[in-house]
Write an enzyme that holds these catalytic residues in place. Sequence first.
Site, mmCIF file in Angstrom:
data_model
loop_
_atom_site.group_PDB
_atom_site.id
_atom_site.type_symbol
_atom_site.label_atom_id
_atom_site.label_comp_id
_atom_site.label_asym_id
_atom_site.label_seq_id
_atom_site.Cartn_x
_atom_site.Cartn_y
_atom_site.Cartn_z
ATOM 1 N N SER A 111 -19.219 31.536 -57.753
ATOM 2 C CA SER A 111 -20.476 31.131 -58.426
ATOM 3 C C SER A 111 -20.171 29.579 -59.102
ATOM 4 C CB SER A 111 -21.003 31.759 -59.573
ATOM 5 O OG SER A 111 -19.932 32.099 -60.523
ATOM 6 N N GLY A 121 -22.793 27.688 -60.793
ATOM 7 C CA GLY A 121 -23.759 27.080 -61.937
ATOM 8 C C GLY A 121 -24.880 26.306 -61.101
ATOM 9 N N GLY A 151 -25.239 26.331 -57.369
ATOM 10 C CA GLY A 151 -25.313 27.441 -56.270
ATOM 11 C C GLY A 151 -24.088 28.273 -56.228
ATOM 12 N N GLY A 200 -24.440 35.135 -63.484
ATOM 13 C CA GLY A 200 -23.386 35.593 -62.560
ATOM 14 C C GLY A 200 -23.284 37.095 -62.217
ATOM 15 N N ASP A 201 -23.846 37.920 -63.166
ATOM 16 C CA ASP A 201 -23.855 39.301 -62.761
ATOM 17 C C ASP A 201 -24.895 39.739 -61.838
ATOM 18 O OD1 ASP A 201 -21.822 39.504 -64.825
ATOM 19 O OD2 ASP A 201 -23.294 39.684 -66.452
#
Length: 323
Positions: free
Chosen positions: A235, A237, A240, A266-267
């Site tokens: 990930s 931010g 993308g 992120g989850d």
Amino acid sequence: MNNTALRSLKREIITVTLNPAIDQTISLSQLVPGALNLAHEIQCNPGGKGVNVACCLADFGERVSVTGLLGEDNSDSFVEMFRHKGINDRFLRVPGSTRTNIKLSDRSRNETTDINLPGIQVDAGMLDAVLWQFDALDAPVHVVLAGSLPIGLPQASYAHLIWQLKRRGACVLLDTSGAALEAALDVPAAAMPSCVKPNRHELEQLVGQALPTLELITAAARELQRLGIAKVVVSLGEQGALFVDAEHSLLASLPALAARSTVGAGDALVAGMVSAWNAGLDSEAIARRAVAFAAAKLTSIGPHLPDASSIGALASRVNIRQM
């Protein structure tokens, strides 16, 4: 056929959260360290990475169960949320209170400062008790292991869980960091997780060097994939996320959206990815859904997603670039 009946036909996804938390999100116009800061609002939500993943999956209509270790003294808010979202609660209750994590959301910068408190202390034997939950279930297709480890569990706990779950036929997605991630990857190829999802900083910690360019990030992810991990997702931010498997290295992104809170994005990415993977979608469709979940999560505080049509609209706008 109603939504409950449709959900019952889907293959179950299970998330494991060994160190859950109650997320207390405080919204500020601007966070000024060392000064008096006036809050606009405060929200408290049951959380922890695996819990957040499960909530996003349930909002999308997936069949999902949660397990792990939950403090028995303050579990009521978790129980109510699981009931409201139709999540199957298989958490083991342990003595004590689940920790509180404080999130300071700075609206001026669209940034969140995290203050994570220590969790409850547990006995190492609780790890096998978590595994017993899987003996009582049909063999799951996908299991998400997410978050930090509580005090009392060894750093190799995820490595042990992954090996045992893979022996049970599960595809295991791991989202953790630091020593727990290093220990989980210091194993033979057959014992590797099926997928890992570090962010850029966590990947830099893992490989021991800065990764300032997309090319270096891609190379580092590719090296992890060659160790025996089927999918590596990084990930990034606002840039993308990078999706690497045996055949593809895809950068998936959306234009920047106004964010109420970045907590849990992120989850949500993990939830979108495992949802698409569980449905048998191809690499590009997995990337589209994962990034759409993450973008949709930015619009709300707490472990919630908008309706499936909104997710679909975002997924159609995701830009895919072959690295």
